[in-house]
Design an enzyme around this catalytic site. Structure first.
Site, mmCIF file in Angstrom:
data_model
loop_
_atom_site.group_PDB
_atom_site.id
_atom_site.type_symbol
_atom_site.label_atom_id
_atom_site.label_comp_id
_atom_site.label_asym_id
_atom_site.label_seq_id
_atom_site.Cartn_x
_atom_site.Cartn_y
_atom_site.Cartn_z
ATOM 1 N N LYS A 54 0.652 -1.033 0.168
ATOM 2 C CA LYS A 54 0.317 -0.122 0.135
ATOM 3 C C LYS A 54 0.698 1.189 -0.046
ATOM 4 O O LYS A 54 0.558 1.897 -0.912
ATOM 5 C CB LYS A 54 -0.796 -0.220 0.966
ATOM 6 C CG LYS A 54 -0.814 1.316 1.437
ATOM 7 C CD LYS A 54 -2.868 1.860 0.418
ATOM 8 C CE LYS A 54 -3.215 3.083 0.830
ATOM 9 N NZ LYS A 54 -4.295 2.854 -0.080
ATOM 10 N N CYS A 66 -4.097 10.452 0.787
ATOM 11 C CA CYS A 66 -2.753 8.988 1.016
ATOM 12 C C CYS A 66 -1.419 9.840 0.138
ATOM 13 O O CYS A 66 -0.560 9.817 0.823
ATOM 14 C CB CYS A 66 -4.059 8.211 -0.535
ATOM 15 S SG CYS A 66 -5.465 7.562 -0.826
HETATM 16 N N1 SAJ Z 1 -1.499 14.471 -9.122
HETATM 17 C C1 SAJ Z 1 -0.694 15.060 -10.025
HETATM 18 N N2 SAJ Z 1 -0.360 14.375 -11.739
HETATM 19 C C2 SAJ Z 1 -0.337 12.989 -11.597
HETATM 20 C C3 SAJ Z 1 -1.250 12.783 -10.864
HETATM 21 C C4 SAJ Z 1 -1.715 13.872 -9.626
HETATM 22 O O1 SAJ Z 1 0.055 16.045 -9.941
HETATM 23 O O2 SAJ Z 1 -0.503 12.752 -12.720
HETATM 24 C C5 SAJ Z 1 -1.997 15.032 -8.170
HETATM 25 C C6 SAJ Z 1 -3.667 15.427 -8.099
HETATM 26 O O3 SAJ Z 1 -3.307 16.580 -8.319
HETATM 27 C C7 SAJ Z 1 -4.002 15.651 -6.709
HETATM 28 C C8 SAJ Z 1 -3.188 14.468 -6.081
HETATM 29 O O4 SAJ Z 1 -1.498 14.698 -6.860
HETATM 30 O O5 SAJ Z 1 -3.571 16.673 -5.995
HETATM 31 C C9 SAJ Z 1 -3.388 13.139 -5.992
HETATM 32 O O6 SAJ Z 1 -3.594 12.811 -6.742
HETATM 33 P P1 SAJ Z 1 -4.428 11.217 -7.390
HETATM 34 O O7 SAJ Z 1 -4.485 10.976 -8.587
HETATM 35 O O8 SAJ Z 1 -2.872 10.322 -7.041
HETATM 36 O O9 SAJ Z 1 -5.341 10.882 -7.282
HETATM 37 P P2 SAJ Z 1 -5.827 10.375 -4.971
HETATM 38 O O10 SAJ Z 1 -4.606 11.529 -4.270
HETATM 39 O O11 SAJ Z 1 -7.568 10.389 -4.830
HETATM 40 O O12 SAJ Z 1 -4.902 9.113 -5.191
HETATM 41 C C10 SAJ Z 1 -5.838 8.012 -5.755
HETATM 42 C C11 SAJ Z 1 -5.049 6.704 -4.336
HETATM 43 N N3 SAJ Z 1 -5.870 5.380 -3.763
HETATM 44 C C12 SAJ Z 1 -5.705 4.976 -3.244
HETATM 45 O O13 SAJ Z 1 -4.703 5.292 -2.384
HETATM 46 C C13 SAJ Z 1 -6.594 3.801 -2.993
HETATM 47 C C14 SAJ Z 1 -3.987 5.887 -5.641
HETATM 48 O O14 SAJ Z 1 -3.955 4.689 -5.013
HETATM 49 C C15 SAJ Z 1 -5.135 6.297 -6.608
HETATM 50 O O15 SAJ Z 1 -3.869 5.876 -7.683
HETATM 51 C C16 SAJ Z 1 -5.318 7.411 -7.577
HETATM 52 O O16 SAJ Z 1 -5.971 7.485 -6.498
HETATM 53 C C17 SAJ Z 1 -6.166 7.085 -8.715
HETATM 54 O O17 SAJ Z 1 -5.207 6.409 -8.723
HETATM 55 O O18 SAJ Z 1 -7.253 7.835 -8.777
#
Ligand code: SAJ
Length: 442
Positions: A222, A276
């Site tokens: 995780k 996360c």
């Molecule tokens: N972000 C970027 N660039 C990217 C992707 C994300 O700047 O390429 C930023 C987003 O704007 C945000 C942050 O990072 O501020 C997190 O974004 P995220 O897409 O990772 O979304 P989260 O935080 O909801 O992450 C969750 C996580 N899931 C769990 O922990 C169960 C992550 O493991 C998943 O990969 C992600 O969702 C997903 O893929 O949607």
């Protein structure tokens, strides 16, 4: 009760499930197991959350497709009950713990909620029951913290008087129920037999791969999968900064890099928020005996610096327009941490607003998904602005009426932190467009 008996009760759906912590993780999993036919007793110390659930109303902000309706259904059918009294777990055969495990400003995990829940569960746990922690924890926490707390509170031994496992959640805001059903999980047991019973349990709600393993491996999977994402986002951000210095366009570079086999450069952006990604790298290394984990810590620093980089882009753009931040009006579009959600936890917009306001700017915030900032219209937020800052990739911001906005602003400047405006429409409407990761403004 032996594990074999527990497995039979799970297969017949006669097992009673307890879920401690009815938030983003605990509530969807409670509803899913109730829908699968189990009697589920939800416990939360937040009485208003308990009351909301008892009345069949979801206390979770944001759009979670299917969750409100499912909650109403399973509560109406009496399959899911909610309370704030741990004594209600005394006849539970399985207890899931899904409480918050935040990381403090010193980057160390704060386990007060997990320890309190473990003690309380141990105090009422029946002989032979299975406890599963779904919260994200630092590798080693199940063995070093949860197991001793439960053994002390029960007066028994793990794998003998009770059973223990770790099944880290993989929910994502906006897709909670879908992820719960269709994303695989690791079932880490304190014994192999426990892991196999966990697979039997989660098979009742998950139609994807379920991998039996041990607790330490589950804790590592995780935290590693999220640290992996954080490091890769930091890489994209660093490339964006290089492109700005060299006068290139990171979005073109990224598109072409990703045509190379085996490359998958993520999206540069204005920062990394959420509950996360910003914390899981710190959890990953928390029990690594002071290991000097250079890469994950450097990635955290790169990502945490992005909101301040956006502040620099704003300050720079205002200066070139003969405006000072100190008396500038900034319209900040987007306050949540992620597009099309209302979750503001660790949002990059928070340090950006603090920085701009500390320099004297008048910052007006708009976000259609965050109740506190959705009352003012976009036009009201933008009227008289010297700089529009796009911080979150909400769909509402993807095709703005830039000619109309041009009439409202005092100074036609836009800083795009998420590459959602695209420079042609603002520029053709008379704005000076500054894109993160792009060359100097047009
Ligand atoms: N972000 C970027 N660039 C990217 C992707 C994300 O700047 O390429 C930023 C987003 O704007 C945000 C942050 O990072 O501020 C997190 O974004 P995220 O897409 O990772 O979304 P989260 O935080 O909801 O992450 C969750 C996580 N899931 C769990 O922990 C169960 C992550 O493991 C998943 O990969 C992600 O969702 C997903 O893929 O949607």
């Amino acid at each position: 009760m032996k594990l074999s008996e527990l497995r039979s009760k799970i297969e017949s759906r006669d097992a009673v499930l307890g879920v401690v912590g009815l938030g983003y993780v605990g509530l969807p999993v409670s509803c899913a197991f109730a829908e699968a036919g189990f009697r589920v007793v939800g416990i939360d110390i937040n009485t208003s959350r308990v009351d909301s659930i008892r009345s069949g109303r979801s206390p979770i902000d944001g759009q979670e497709p299917g969750l409100p309706e499912l909650l109403t259904k399973v509560v109406r059918e009496g399959r899911l009950t909610a309370a704030d009294d741990y004594a209600k777990l005394s006849d539970a055969d399985v207890v899931l713990i899904a409480v918050e495990t935040p990381v403090a400003s010193d980057h160390k995990p704060r386990y007060e909620a997990l320890a309190s829940a473990s003690r309380a569960v141990g105090g009422v746990l029946k002989q032979g029951a299975l406890v599963i922690v779904e919260s994200t924890v630092a590798p080693g926490t199940m063995e070093q913290l949860v197991r001793p707390l439960l053994e002390t509170a029960t007066g028994g031994k793990a794998n003998q008087d009770f059973f223990l496992g770790h099944c880290p959640e993989r929910v994502m805001p906006g897709r909670m129920l879908a992820n719960l059903r269709h994303v695989g999980r690791v079932c880490g047991g304190m014994s192999q037999e426990t892991a196999e019973v966990m697979v039997t349990l989660y098979r009742s709600i998950v139609d994807a791969e379920l991998d039996p393993s041990d607790c330490l491996t589950a804790e590592l999977v995780k935290t590693v999968e999220n640290a992996y994402r954080d490091v890769n986002i930091a890489f994209a951000n660093e490339v964006a900064l290089v492109c700005e210095e060299l006068g290139a366009d990171v979005w073109t570079v990224r598109d072409l890099v990703n045509k190379s086999p085996g490359r998958d450069m993520l999206l540069p952006g204005a920062g990394v928020g959420g509950h996360c990604i910003p914390k899981d790298s710190w959890l990953l290394i928390a029990n690594a005996n002071g290991l000097d984990a250079k890469l994950v810590t450097a990635a955290r620093a790169v990502n945490d610096a992005m909101p301040l980089h956006v502040a620099h882009l704003v300050e720079d753009a205002l200066m070139r327009a003969d405006r000072r931040v100190a008396d500038g009006k900034v319209a900040l579009l987007g306050y949540s941490y992620l597009g099309n959600t209302g979750d503001t936890r660790n949002s990059p917009s928070i340090p950006l607003v603090e920085q701009l306001r500390s320099q004297g700017a008048d910052v007006r915030i708009h976000d259609p998904h965050v109740p506190e900032y959705s009352s003012s219209s976009l036009a009201e937020a933008i009227r008289g602005a010297d700089c529009i800052v796009l911080m979150v990739a909400h769909d509402e911001y993807r095709d703005l009426d830039w000619p109309m906005l041009r009439q409202l602003v005092r100074t036609p400047l836009v800083v795009d932190g998420r590459n959602i405006a695209g420079d042609c429409s603002p520029s053709s409407a008379g704005f000076t467009y500054v894109g993160l990761g792009r060359s100097a403004p047009r």
